[in-house]
Design a protein around this motif. Structure first.
Motif, PDB file in Angstrom:
ATOM      1  N   GLY A 103     -13.414  -4.223   2.875  1.00 58.27           N
ATOM      2  CA  GLY A 103     -13.537  -3.559   4.254  1.00 58.27           C
ATOM      3  C   GLY A 103     -14.369  -3.893   5.124  1.00 58.27           C
ATOM      4  O   GLY A 103     -14.795  -2.700   5.980  1.00 58.27           O
ATOM      5  N   VAL A 104     -15.202  -4.549   4.199  1.00 59.67           N
ATOM      6  CA  VAL A 104     -16.653  -4.754   6.344  1.00 59.67           C
ATOM      7  C   VAL A 104     -15.808  -5.110   7.346  1.00 59.67           C
ATOM      8  O   VAL A 104     -16.674  -4.752   7.763  1.00 59.67           O
ATOM      9  N   TRP A 105     -14.634  -5.504   7.628  1.00 61.74           N
ATOM     10  CA  TRP A 105     -15.622  -6.208   8.910  1.00 61.74           C
ATOM     11  C   TRP A 105     -13.837  -5.136   9.861  1.00 61.74           C
ATOM     12  O   TRP A 105     -13.796  -4.783  10.574  1.00 61.74           O
ATOM     13  N   LYS A 106     -13.060  -4.580   9.349  1.00 62.75           N
ATOM     14  CA  LYS A 106     -12.594  -3.623   9.345  1.00 62.75           C
ATOM     15  C   LYS A 106     -14.009  -1.625   9.690  1.00 62.75           C
ATOM     16  O   LYS A 106     -13.769  -1.477  11.044  1.00 62.75           O
ATOM     17  N   GLU A 107     -14.706  -2.149   8.932  1.00 62.78           N
ATOM     18  CA  GLU A 107     -15.801  -1.148   9.059  1.00 62.78           C
ATOM     19  C   GLU A 107     -16.356  -1.374  10.658  1.00 62.78           C
ATOM     20  O   GLU A 107     -17.249  -0.961  11.681  1.00 62.78           O
ATOM     21  N   LEU A 108     -16.668  -2.701  10.512  1.00 64.80           N
ATOM     22  CA  LEU A 108     -17.538  -3.494  11.988  1.00 64.80           C
ATOM     23  C   LEU A 108     -16.554  -3.515  12.631  1.00 64.80           C
ATOM     24  O   LEU A 108     -17.034  -3.304  14.253  1.00 64.80           O
ATOM     25  N   SER A 109     -15.461  -3.414  12.974  1.00 64.00           N
ATOM     26  CA  SER A 109     -14.761  -3.238  14.177  1.00 64.00           C
ATOM     27  C   SER A 109     -14.705  -2.014  14.455  1.00 64.00           C
ATOM     28  O   SER A 109     -13.970  -1.914  15.662  1.00 64.00           O
ATOM     29  N   HIS A 110     -14.525  -1.189  13.603  1.00 65.12           N
ATOM     30  CA  HIS A 110     -15.081   0.194  14.639  1.00 65.12           C
ATOM     31  C   HIS A 110     -16.572   0.401  15.438  1.00 65.12           C
ATOM     32  O   HIS A 110     -16.655   1.498  16.606  1.00 65.12           O
ATOM     33  N   ARG A 111     -17.246  -0.516  15.070  1.00 64.40           N
ATOM     34  CA  ARG A 111     -18.515  -0.681  15.790  1.00 64.40           C
ATOM     35  C   ARG A 111     -18.745  -1.968  16.884  1.00 64.40           C
ATOM     36  O   ARG A 111     -19.547  -1.454  18.081  1.00 64.40           O
ATOM     37  N   ALA A 112     -17.664  -2.583  17.194  1.00 73.08           N
ATOM     38  CA  ALA A 112     -17.939  -3.939  18.159  1.00 73.08           C
ATOM     39  C   ALA A 112     -16.429  -4.169  18.108  1.00 73.08           C
ATOM     40  O   ALA A 112     -15.679  -4.284  16.770  1.00 73.08           O
TER      41      ALA A 112
END
Length: 713
Positions: A103-112
């Motif tokens: 889930g790291v990349w989904k979390e990052l995609s919300h911010r960047a």
């Protein structure tokens, strides 16, 4: 902000003049106009003039503003073959996939904004799940530098890799030059795995038929106990030889030598194989390929000396230092043999490629005329004659040798010191070329010790080529003292100057370089034994077998009828895999030695053929073909453990952080993702708007219409 692309002084002066004329024209009119009509017509013309002037001065309207950019993250995914190696029971690629599915990349995609790239030898846009892990080399530096070039506004780069790096510049240095931080996630174990590998393979690329050649292997052992095993050398799937060895304990290398003896000429392709041991991490490095170019034999030289002299001693010393020569010596004191005997017949003599005659007397050659002539004229062999006054000792009544480029009966000795007098610059002839630099070549010849004498002849063969001569101080005729001539299928070179050995002896004694002596005789032997192939194209590579991922370097040369390189034509070189029809063209560039060089990167394993064509004025004048191999053993097979140190250094020098498979989920909270404020500028070419010109024409047309309504001219 308004900017003008033309100087304003002249347009402004014209504008003022036109406005003044307009005011003057409408000040008094016939018939007289009402004040409102006069004012309207004046304003219409002035406004049209202003619009046209605006077009002439080409103004630019600029607008500066600040834009907010969403943070951008690049994720670099290792697509090299080393990712297939196992970490525990799973390949490293599975670890990479598990990281991407978290889930790291989904979390990052919300911010960047998150972009994915694959890399091995180069960088390519990709998506998770599209990797094939086929890269045969890895360049972390090239990937990062290309990323900065194509995406300069990055907030950060995340790189998921085992840290393998086997090509390109130093990645730590490159990481320190980036405008964004690197967050590296290492995959793979740091523990040394169980693996048996052929770490190094040494062999001579060219060997001679009928002679054994030694192959030297360096076998590395990691994680395995000392044990006995055997390895085999095979050709075309058939075992050529095998040998039992004892492999050293883990962490040590074992050196092994084995001899093979090729039975035919040409190129032989071999494979060295170690057994696959249970528990090994990688079987790919258990076999290596190599190729041998088998030549017919060494150059066989028969050296016949008329007596034991310093000339013979120094020449023999030179011959003994050349490993590519197979030497035999015959020494006679006038007509009495001191060491061995001259071949009894033509068959025995023809087993030698070159006959060197050092100071033979005419008497020593008497009775061997027919054998010597047939040796050159019919067998196509070569003779090097190095003569001094001993040649004239006890001359027989008649000596009929067709292959001599001079008449022995028309010779007299001279004992005056002299240096060679060249018919043309020495650099122009390959025998006289002691240096590839023309100026250096001339200097070397000037520094050589003088000769102490010569055999002067007035009976030189008209077909002989005079390379150098003796010019008397009194201005007499130039006597030839260094001659070459082609007779039938063979060649003859004759020196009538003596002695040569002083070149080596005196220069060495004076502490100067004495390579001129060996270089001169090497050139002479090379010319004598070279085939009369005329012009032709040659294509080679710097090796016959390459590791997967290694650069293949090509070299080509086109030679004219004189054997000289030329680069005035067009050279085209293409490479294709034997099992494929797809061709790749090699960019070949000429170098200072009038040869062509080029290279190809990252060819996949297999057998390859390179074909070259040389054309002059659109007509092909030379063709060449060359074969080479790319073995399965890859640069990636050397990446057995994760390189934590390299990945940590790259992260630290760029301002980022290193993570393992256990703590990479901390990445989102460590990333400082803020919107970037980017100052932008937008400009409009006011003058380049069609509406302005149309409106100006409309104003002029309206003025003309109103003037006609008021009956004005």
């Amino acid at each position: 902000m308004l900017h003008f692309q033309e100087h304003l002084l002249l347009p402004l002066a014209i504008l003022i003049l036109l406005i003044a004329i307009t005011l003057l024209v409408y000040r008094r009119t016939t018939p007289a106009l009402a004040p409102l009509t006069r004012t309207s017509l004046t304003l219409l013309r002035i406004l049209a003039i202003l619009l046209l002037a605006l077009v002439l001065v080409r103004p630019l309207l600029g607008l500066n503003y600040v834009s907010k950019m969403r943070p951008k993250i690049a994720v670099l995914l290792d697509n090299s073959a080393s990712m297939k190696l196992k970490y525990g029971n799973l390949p490293r690629s599975s670890l990479e996939d598990s990281i991407l599915s978290s889930g790291v990349w989904k979390e990052l995609s919300h911010r960047a904004q998150v972009e994915f790239y694959s890399f091995s030898d180069t960088l390519r846009p990709t998506k998770p799940g599209q990797l094939d892990f086929s890269g045969n080399s890895t360049s972390l530096s090239n990937a990062l530098l290309k990323l900065q070039k194509i995406s300069p506004q990055l907030s950060a780069a995340v790189i998921i890799t085992d840290g393998g790096n086997n090509s390109g510049p130093d990645p730590v240095t490159s990481a320190g030059q980036l405008d964004f931080p690197i967050y590296s996630i290492g995959v793979g174990s740091e523990e040394i795995p169980a693996d048996l590998a052929i770490a190094d393979l040494k062999y001579p690329p060219e060997v001679y038929l009928g002679r054994p050649v030694t192959i030297e292997l360096s076998i590395s052992n990691t994680g395995l106990a000392e044990q006995k095993l055997s390895f085999a050398v095979s050709e075309a799937g058939k075992t050529v030889t095998s040998k039992g060895i004892r492999v050293s304990a883990s962490g040590q290398k074992t050196s092994v030598k084995i001899d093979i003896e090729p039975q035919t000429e040409g190129v032989h392709h071999y494979q060295v194989s170690l057994p696959h041991l249970e528990g090994e991490m990688n079987y790919q490095n258990n076999q290596r390929k190599f190729s041998l170019k088998v030549q017919k034999s060494k150059l066989k030289i028969l050296c016949l000396a008329g007596n034991l002299t310093w000339e013979y001693h120094f020449l023999k010393k030179f011959l003994e230092e050349e490993e590519s020569f197979e030497k035999h010596y015959v020494v006679s004191d006038q007509v009495k043999p001191l060491q061995d005997a001259f071949p009894a017949n033509l068959a025995q003599l023809s087993s030698h490629d070159l006959l060197v005659l050092v100071n033979p007397s005419l008497g020593l050659l008497s009775g061997k005329e027919q054998i010597l002539d047939d040796y050159v004229l019919k067998q196509g062999r070569t003779i090097l004659l190095i003569l001094d006054n001993n040649f004239l000792f006890r001359p027989p009544a008649r000596l009929k040798l067709q292959m001599l480029p001079f008449d022995p009966a028309k010779m007299t000795p001279s004992y005056l010191q002299f240096n060679f007098n060249f018919q043309e610059p020495a650099y122009a002839n390959p025998i006289l070329r002691l240096s590839e630099d023309p100026q250096e070549n001339a200097r070397i010849w000037q520094d050589l010790p003088p000769f102490l004498g010569a055999l002067l002849t007035t009976g030189a063969n008209p077909q002989a080529k005079v390379l150098a001569g003796f010019q008397p101080d009194d201005g007499g005729p130039l006597y030839p003292v260094l001659l070459t001539q082609e007779f039938g299928k063979g060649k003859v070179m004759t020196s009538l100057a003596f002695p040569f050995w002083r070149w080596d002896f005196l220069l060495t004694g004076l502490g100067k370089e004495s390579q001129a002596y060996s270089k001169f005789w090497s050139n002479a032997i090379r010319w004598l034994t070279s085939q009369k192939a005329g012009k032709g194209l040659e294509l080679t590579t710097d090796a016959m077998v390459y590791k997967a991922g290694e650069k293949v370097n090509f070299e080509a040369a086109y030679r004219d009828e004189l054997g000289e390189n030329e680069t005035g034509g067009v050279l085209k070189v293409t490479v294709k895999k034997v099992s494929s029809t797809v061709q790749r063209e090699v960019a070949m560039l000429p170098n200072s030695e009038k040869e062509y060089i080029g290279s190809l990167n990252y060819l996949e394993p297999g057998d390859y053929v390179a074909e070259a064509a040389y054309s002059i004025d659109g007509k092909i004048t030379g063709k060449a073909r060359h074969e080479f191999q790319i073995e399965e053993y890859s640069l990636e097979d050397q990446t057995l453990t994760m390189n934590r140190q390299l990945l940590t250094q790259m992260a630290e020098v760029s301002g980022g952080k290193f993570y393992t498979i256990q703590d990479y989920r901390d990445l989102p909270k460590d990333l400082d993702l803020k919107e970037k404020k980017v100052e932008k500028q937008k400009s409009w070419e006011v003058w380049n708007q069609p509406g302005i010109l149309v409106f100006a024409l409309f104003l002029l047309s309206l003025e003309w219409f109103l003037r006609k309504r008021q009956q004005l001219p």
